[in-house]
Design a protein around this motif. Sequence first.
Motif, mmCIF file in Angstrom:
data_model
loop_
_atom_site.group_PDB
_atom_site.id
_atom_site.type_symbol
_atom_site.label_atom_id
_atom_site.label_comp_id
_atom_site.label_asym_id
_atom_site.label_seq_id
_atom_site.Cartn_x
_atom_site.Cartn_y
_atom_site.Cartn_z
ATOM 1 N N ILE A 199 -28.340 35.846 4.005
ATOM 2 C CA ILE A 199 -29.023 36.873 3.214
ATOM 3 C C ILE A 199 -29.425 37.991 4.170
ATOM 4 O O ILE A 199 -30.126 37.754 5.159
ATOM 5 N N LEU A 200 -28.976 39.209 3.876
ATOM 6 C CA LEU A 200 -29.288 40.342 4.741
ATOM 7 C C LEU A 200 -30.631 40.969 4.398
ATOM 8 O O LEU A 200 -31.437 41.244 5.280
ATOM 9 N N ARG A 201 -30.862 41.209 3.101
ATOM 10 C CA ARG A 201 -32.148 41.779 2.702
ATOM 11 C C ARG A 201 -32.365 41.595 1.212
ATOM 12 O O ARG A 201 -31.435 41.316 0.466
ATOM 13 N N ARG A 252 -21.282 39.170 1.636
ATOM 14 C CA ARG A 252 -20.160 39.432 0.737
ATOM 15 C C ARG A 252 -20.497 40.402 -0.380
ATOM 16 O O ARG A 252 -19.692 40.601 -1.281
ATOM 17 N N GLY A 253 -21.697 40.969 -0.380
ATOM 18 C CA GLY A 253 -22.073 41.939 -1.403
ATOM 19 C C GLY A 253 -23.390 41.599 -2.067
ATOM 20 O O GLY A 253 -24.134 40.723 -1.625
ATOM 21 N N ARG A 254 -23.664 42.297 -3.179
ATOM 22 C CA ARG A 254 -24.901 42.086 -3.925
ATOM 23 C C ARG A 254 -24.779 40.836 -4.795
ATOM 24 O O ARG A 254 -23.723 40.572 -5.363
ATOM 25 N N ALA A 255 -25.891 40.108 -4.899
ATOM 26 C CA ALA A 255 -25.898 38.883 -5.693
ATOM 27 C C ALA A 255 -27.252 38.716 -6.361
ATOM 28 O O ALA A 255 -28.258 39.260 -5.901
ATOM 29 N N ILE A 274 -30.263 40.237 -4.180
ATOM 30 C CA ILE A 274 -30.229 40.199 -2.724
ATOM 31 C C ILE A 274 -28.918 40.790 -2.229
ATOM 32 O O ILE A 274 -27.936 40.851 -2.962
ATOM 33 N N GLU A 275 -28.935 41.219 -0.980
ATOM 34 C CA GLU A 275 -27.710 41.686 -0.338
ATOM 35 C C GLU A 275 -27.260 40.617 0.635
ATOM 36 O O GLU A 275 -28.030 40.194 1.496
#
Length: 139
Positions: free
Chosen positions: A89-91, A117-120, A113-114
């Motif tokens: 999880i980046l942010r 692999r992208g937004r989730a 979350i970002e």
Amino acid sequence: MPAWVLVVKLLSFYQGRDAKKPSGGYRARPYKVKRKALGGGPPTNTTLSDNDVRRVIRVFGGNVKVKVVSVQYANLYIPKEGKAVKVKILRVLETPANRELAKRDIIVKGTIIETERGRAVVTSRPGQDGVVNAVLLEK
């Protein structure tokens, strides 16, 4: 744990329906003993961190509940591929339930979350389930 700690926890986070009638009207609070099963507890407030910290607590019936205190990774389900992968999880981008939670990097169900692999969007309840599951949002 001392008995007075249990009493304080029970009184502070009571989850019972003492003052409600089944019809929804008002009723005076009855004199009865608060049950330990209805005690509840403080929110976990799972935060984004550099390491994973989990807390195991005993709950009613002798069962155990795993609470995630801080988390670094999430299980990400990718709908197009039909598989799940472990990603970092980046942010925390936003939380539709409460925007203050996103500012404090707190992860709850529904948080966007970002990841690598992208937004989730988070589909599990980290404070209840002990894991962060998310589904990748399509672009």
